[in-house]
Scaffold this active site. Structure first.
Site, PDB file in Angstrom:
ATOM      1  N   LYS A 110       0.864  -1.039  -0.036  1.00 21.67           N
ATOM      2  CA  LYS A 110       0.147  -0.065   0.127  1.00 21.67           C
ATOM      3  C   LYS A 110       0.800   1.271  -0.140  1.00 21.67           C
ATOM      4  O   LYS A 110       0.471   2.452   0.192  1.00 21.67           O
ATOM      5  CB  LYS A 110      -0.983   0.131   1.409  1.00 21.67           C
ATOM      6  CG  LYS A 110      -2.183  -0.836   1.408  1.00 21.67           C
ATOM      7  CD  LYS A 110      -3.251  -0.535   2.311  1.00 21.67           C
ATOM      8  CE  LYS A 110      -2.608  -0.989   3.698  1.00 21.67           C
ATOM      9  NZ  LYS A 110      -3.667  -0.610   4.603  1.00 21.67           N
ATOM     10  N   LYS A 123       2.964   2.150   2.303  1.00 25.20           N
ATOM     11  CA  LYS A 123       2.892   2.797   3.773  1.00 25.20           C
ATOM     12  C   LYS A 123       3.882   1.795   4.606  1.00 25.20           C
ATOM     13  O   LYS A 123       4.052   0.699   4.326  1.00 25.20           O
ATOM     14  CB  LYS A 123       1.439   2.452   4.361  1.00 25.20           C
ATOM     15  CG  LYS A 123       0.387   3.097   3.947  1.00 25.20           C
ATOM     16  CD  LYS A 123      -0.721   3.079   5.008  1.00 25.20           C
ATOM     17  CE  LYS A 123      -1.666   4.227   5.142  1.00 25.20           C
ATOM     18  NZ  LYS A 123      -3.022   3.958   5.924  1.00 25.20           N
TER      19      LYS A 123
HETATM   20  N1  C2G Z   1      -9.808   6.982   9.110  1.00 28.94           N
HETATM   21  C1  C2G Z   1     -10.924   7.802   9.694  1.00 28.94           C
HETATM   22  N2  C2G Z   1     -10.727   8.959  10.041  1.00 28.94           N
HETATM   23  C2  C2G Z   1      -9.366   9.219  10.079  1.00 28.94           C
HETATM   24  C3  C2G Z   1      -8.393   8.448   9.567  1.00 28.94           C
HETATM   25  C4  C2G Z   1      -8.864   7.116   9.280  1.00 28.94           C
HETATM   26  O1  C2G Z   1     -12.178   7.502   9.557  1.00 28.94           O
HETATM   27  N3  C2G Z   1      -8.961  10.712  10.550  1.00 28.94           N
HETATM   28  C5  C2G Z   1     -10.537   5.510   8.719  1.00 28.94           C
HETATM   29  C6  C2G Z   1      -9.886   5.414   7.449  1.00 28.94           C
HETATM   30  O2  C2G Z   1     -10.951   5.656   6.417  1.00 28.94           O
HETATM   31  C7  C2G Z   1     -10.068   3.608   7.520  1.00 28.94           C
HETATM   32  C8  C2G Z   1      -9.643   3.102   8.933  1.00 28.94           C
HETATM   33  O3  C2G Z   1      -9.833   4.497   9.776  1.00 28.94           O
HETATM   34  O4  C2G Z   1     -11.481   3.205   7.255  1.00 28.94           O
HETATM   35  C9  C2G Z   1      -8.213   2.997   8.968  1.00 28.94           C
HETATM   36  O5  C2G Z   1      -7.537   3.844   8.438  1.00 28.94           O
HETATM   37  P1  C2G Z   1      -6.111   3.383   7.736  1.00 28.94           P
HETATM   38  O6  C2G Z   1      -5.268   2.785   8.794  1.00 28.94           O
HETATM   39  O7  C2G Z   1      -5.399   4.674   7.278  1.00 28.94           O
HETATM   40  O8  C2G Z   1      -6.374   2.278   6.694  1.00 28.94           O
HETATM   41  P2  C2G Z   1      -5.904   2.471   5.164  1.00 28.94           P
HETATM   42  O9  C2G Z   1      -4.600   2.619   4.820  1.00 28.94           O
HETATM   43  O10 C2G Z   1      -7.218   3.161   4.549  1.00 28.94           O
HETATM   44  O11 C2G Z   1      -6.397   0.970   4.770  1.00 28.94           O
HETATM   45  O12 C2G Z   1      -8.089  -2.727   2.140  1.00 28.94           O
HETATM   46  C10 C2G Z   1      -8.424  -1.472   2.923  1.00 28.94           C
HETATM   47  C11 C2G Z   1      -7.087  -0.806   3.461  1.00 28.94           C
HETATM   48  O13 C2G Z   1      -6.453  -1.968   4.410  1.00 28.94           O
HETATM   49  C12 C2G Z   1      -7.482   0.485   4.093  1.00 28.94           C
END
Ligand code: C2G
Length: 132
Positions: A44, A46
């Site tokens: 990803k 990350k």
């Molecule tokens: N999130 C949120 N508000 C934020 C930060 C994150 O609602 N200020 C939500 C994201 O939208 C996601 C969840 O928290 O639904 C986890 O965020 P991340 O760890 O950044 O996940 P991500 O990298 O988006 O991974 O297959 C899907 C991916 O694994 C999603």
């Protein structure tokens, strides 16, 4: 028993994540989180501060989370939905539309992201404090 599933990295857990997990749990009775492995994070683009095991340990102690499983690739969602009998797939609206193909298998919900907090912001603050 309405079963809900979401996926993410959940690094440096913050109230934006908690808010997402709480609202996800409110959509049903049982919440499973597909937690991105360190290897999948690399896919990803990350690099998480905390390892998979550390992120898993934290998530497992969140009251809204009933089960944590590993997310290793993009393709596993359909098989997870079947394996865990998921009724609702939920994720933040930064993914709006990206998982509509799952509508064939379950309800798909995109929740508004929590403003003004992100892992990226926390990392920036941490690194600035370190160099200060
Ligand atoms: N999130 C949120 N508000 C934020 C930060 C994150 O609602 N200020 C939500 C994201 O939208 C996601 C969840 O928290 O639904 C986890 O965020 P991340 O760890 O950044 O996940 P991500 O990298 O988006 O991974 O297959 C899907 C991916 O694994 C999603």
């Amino acid at each position: 028993m309405k079963r809900v599933m979401t996926y993410g990295t959940f690094d440096l857990l913050h109230y934006g994540h908690i808010n997402l997990l709480k609202r996800s749990k409110d959509l049903g009775d049982y919440l499973i989180v597909g937690l991105s492995s360190d290897e999948f994070n690399a896919l990803k683009g990350k690099k998480s501060v905390m390892s998979f095991e550390e992120r898993k340990e934290i998530l497992q102690n969140i009251r809204y989370v009933d089960k944590v499983v590993k997310e290793s690739n993009w393709e596993q969602k359909v098989e997870d939905i079947k394996k865990y009998n998921i009724d609702v797939f939920v994720i933040g609206d930064d993914w709006e539309g990206k998982f509509d193909f799952l509508k064939e298998y379950c309800e798909v919900v995109y929740l508004p992201r929590t403003k003004s907090i992100s892992t990226t912001l926390l990392k920036k603050i941490l690194s600035e404090q370190e160099s200060a």
